[in-house]
Scaffold this active site. Structure first.
Site, PDB file in Angstrom:
ATOM      1  N   CYS A  96      20.208  40.494  39.783  1.00  0.00           N
ATOM      2  CA  CYS A  96      21.013  40.837  40.953  1.00  0.00           C
ATOM      3  C   CYS A  96      21.939  39.706  41.364  1.00  0.00           C
ATOM      4  O   CYS A  96      21.821  39.136  42.453  1.00  0.00           O
ATOM      5  CB  CYS A  96      20.097  41.231  42.106  1.00  0.00           C
ATOM      6  SG  CYS A  96      19.055  42.610  41.643  1.00  0.00           S
ATOM      7  N   GLU A  97      22.857  39.343  40.486  1.00  0.00           N
ATOM      8  CA  GLU A  97      23.884  38.343  40.758  1.00  0.00           C
ATOM      9  C   GLU A  97      25.106  38.728  39.924  1.00  0.00           C
ATOM     10  O   GLU A  97      24.964  39.053  38.747  1.00  0.00           O
ATOM     11  CB  GLU A  97      23.455  36.951  40.274  1.00  0.00           C
ATOM     12  CG  GLU A  97      22.152  36.471  40.833  1.00  0.00           C
ATOM     13  CD  GLU A  97      22.289  35.162  41.584  1.00  0.00           C
ATOM     14  OE1 GLU A  97      23.425  34.650  41.711  1.00  0.00           O
ATOM     15  OE2 GLU A  97      21.254  34.669  42.040  1.00  0.00           O
TER      16      GLU A  97
END
Ligand SMILES: *Cc1c(COP(=O)(O)O)cnc(C)c1O
Length: 443
Positions: free
Chosen positions: A369-370
């Site tokens: 989640c980046e």
């Protein structure tokens, strides 16, 4: 911005065929797909799953021998100390140990690994800007070959510890030659403003001072100017300065037996022109050939980078209004170099049919989640169905060692190929492994 995009012009990217042409350990087989030496990568994925690091023992040996031959051909008496931080797996270290390599270590953990893998203590050099008292004591206890001292403060600390233990520390002063080098701001180490080494102008006086200290024997000087260096000029500049320093120190009446020339030799991730070991050996010989010093080297990336791939599977292909995404099961927690250094890694489909299919641009990303979890932007790749395998090339150095379990992702498995045989050299981490040492306090 650094975390958002490897920023290069995709039209200049080498094709998979061009990437493989420059890498003799990898080739496509019509039936078996991409092979690393004698082993189809698809077979490893079938048995071990993905993501998995796969290393070629033959490539490790070949590169070590290429390097030592180049040094010998240049007329140098030289000992490579493999920079353990590039890939510290015991199997990698043992492979180099059998070739006669020493080790350059930067922590207690690396020192223990090098010894465990069978590298003799006398062939171990300890580098690093912040060695703790505990680490220095261990180095002295094991009587390692050399400690590269990076500051006057560290020299005083080492002298006190060695004298207290009744030991003699063989030291080289790591000198900062104030040259600009290195493929990226974060891996340039030889400028006056970098945290590494002793200022050039202070080195001769500190060498003289070291000779007055108990527990210290000066054996030479060391330098290391950066990593992923693709140009010989900074090496030549640095080595000529270090050769001047050797003369200055000798003129003061002290012996200089050895010069540690550091590491940093770059590799052509994207087909860049890269210097050869022969070029580096020439730069070393040019500066030191008439000084009668033993030469040490600390190569990391050059030895292991091209020996490894990160094998990954496509989780899904996702189309947004602007972009085609290929989502892999490998992520920045496995291979952080693209996110951290804007690094470019070749990505080659494993299936022979995928290798020749028509391509279109896509972004290759991981599931973390980046937004920085992006391996490539606008990369020309064929349509890749869920489950299709890809290999991220040149992942042997600063790959597995920099991985983490971010997003509670277990560490990937590691495999070593040797000819037609292969061995799982590190089992995939389990979820139980991940929480094994965690404690929840009872309320
Ligand atoms: C990192 C490092 C190396 C190895 O650098 P490579 O670019 O991997 O060759 C060698 N010596 C020192 C002191 C280092 O910090």
């Amino acid at each position: 911005m650094a975390s958002l995009a490897p920023t290069t012009d995709p039209s200049e990217d080498p094709t998979p065929a061009e990437l493989l042409a420059g890498r003799h350990n990898l080739k496509h087989h019509a039936m078996d797909g991409l092979m690393l030496d004698g082993v189809p990568l698809a077979r490893i994925a079938d048995v071990v799953g993905t993501p998995t690091w796969v290393y070629s023992a033959e490539t490790l040996r070949h590169r070590y021998r290429t390097l030592t031959a180049a040094l010998k051909d240049a007329g140098l008496e030289a000992q490579p100390h493999y920079a353990v931080k590039a890939n510290d797996h015991l199997a990698i270290l043992a492979t180099f140990a059998r070739e006669g390599a020493g080790a350059d270590v930067v922590s207690e953990g690396e020192l223990r690994r090098a010894l465990k893998a069978g590298i003799p203590a006398s062939h171990i050099v300890y580098s690093g800007v912040g060695k703790s008292a505990r680490e220095l004591r261990l180095a002295l206890h094991e009587d390692i070959g050399q400690i590269n001292v990076e500051s006057a403060e560290e020299l005083a600390m080492l002298s006190a510890i060695a004298a207290g233990m009744g030991r003699i520390a063989r030291i080289a002063l790591r000198v900062n030659p104030d040259v600009e080098a290195g493929g990226h701001e974060k891996i340039s180490t030889g400028r006056a403003t970098d945290k590494f080494g002793i200022a050039f102008d202070a080195a001769a006086a500190l060498y003289a001072h070291a000779n007055t200290l108990p527990g210290i024997r000066t054996v030479g000087v060391a330098t290391h100017i950066g990593s992923q260096i693709l140009d010989l000029a900074p090496y030549r500049d640095a080595y000529l300065r270090i050769a001047d320093l050797v003369r200055t120190i000798r003129a003061q009446g002290f012996r200089v037996e050895t010069v540690d020339c550091g590491g940093g030799l770059g590799i052509p991730y994207r087909g860049e022109a890269a210097p050869s070991p022969a070029g580096l050996a020439g730069a070393i010989a040019g500066a030191f050939h008439n000084l009668d010093v033993r030469i040490a080297l600390e190569p990391g990336r050059w030895l292991v980078g091209p020996a490894g791939v990160l094998l990954a599977s496509v989780v899904l292909a996702k189309q947004t209004p602007t972009t085609r995404f290929v989502v892999l099961d490998a992520a920045m927690n496995d291979l952080v170099r693209p996110a951290m250094y804007d690094a470019w890694h070749g990505i080659v489909p494993v299936a022979a049919t995928d290798a020749v299919a028509a391509t279109s641009p896509c972004d290759v990303v991981g599931p973390v989640c980046e937004s920085g979890d992006t391996f490539a932007r606008s990369r020309a790749l064929p349509a890749l169905a869920p489950g299709a395998l890809v290999a991220l090339l040149d992942a042997g150095a600063y790959g597995a060692v920099m991985s983490s379990s971010y997003n509670a992702r277990p560490r990937a498995a590691e495999v070593m190929v040797d000819g037609e045989t292969w061995t799982v050299i590190r089992a995939r981490q389990t979820h139980e492994d991940l929480w094994a040492h965690e404690v929840v306090p009872i309320p």
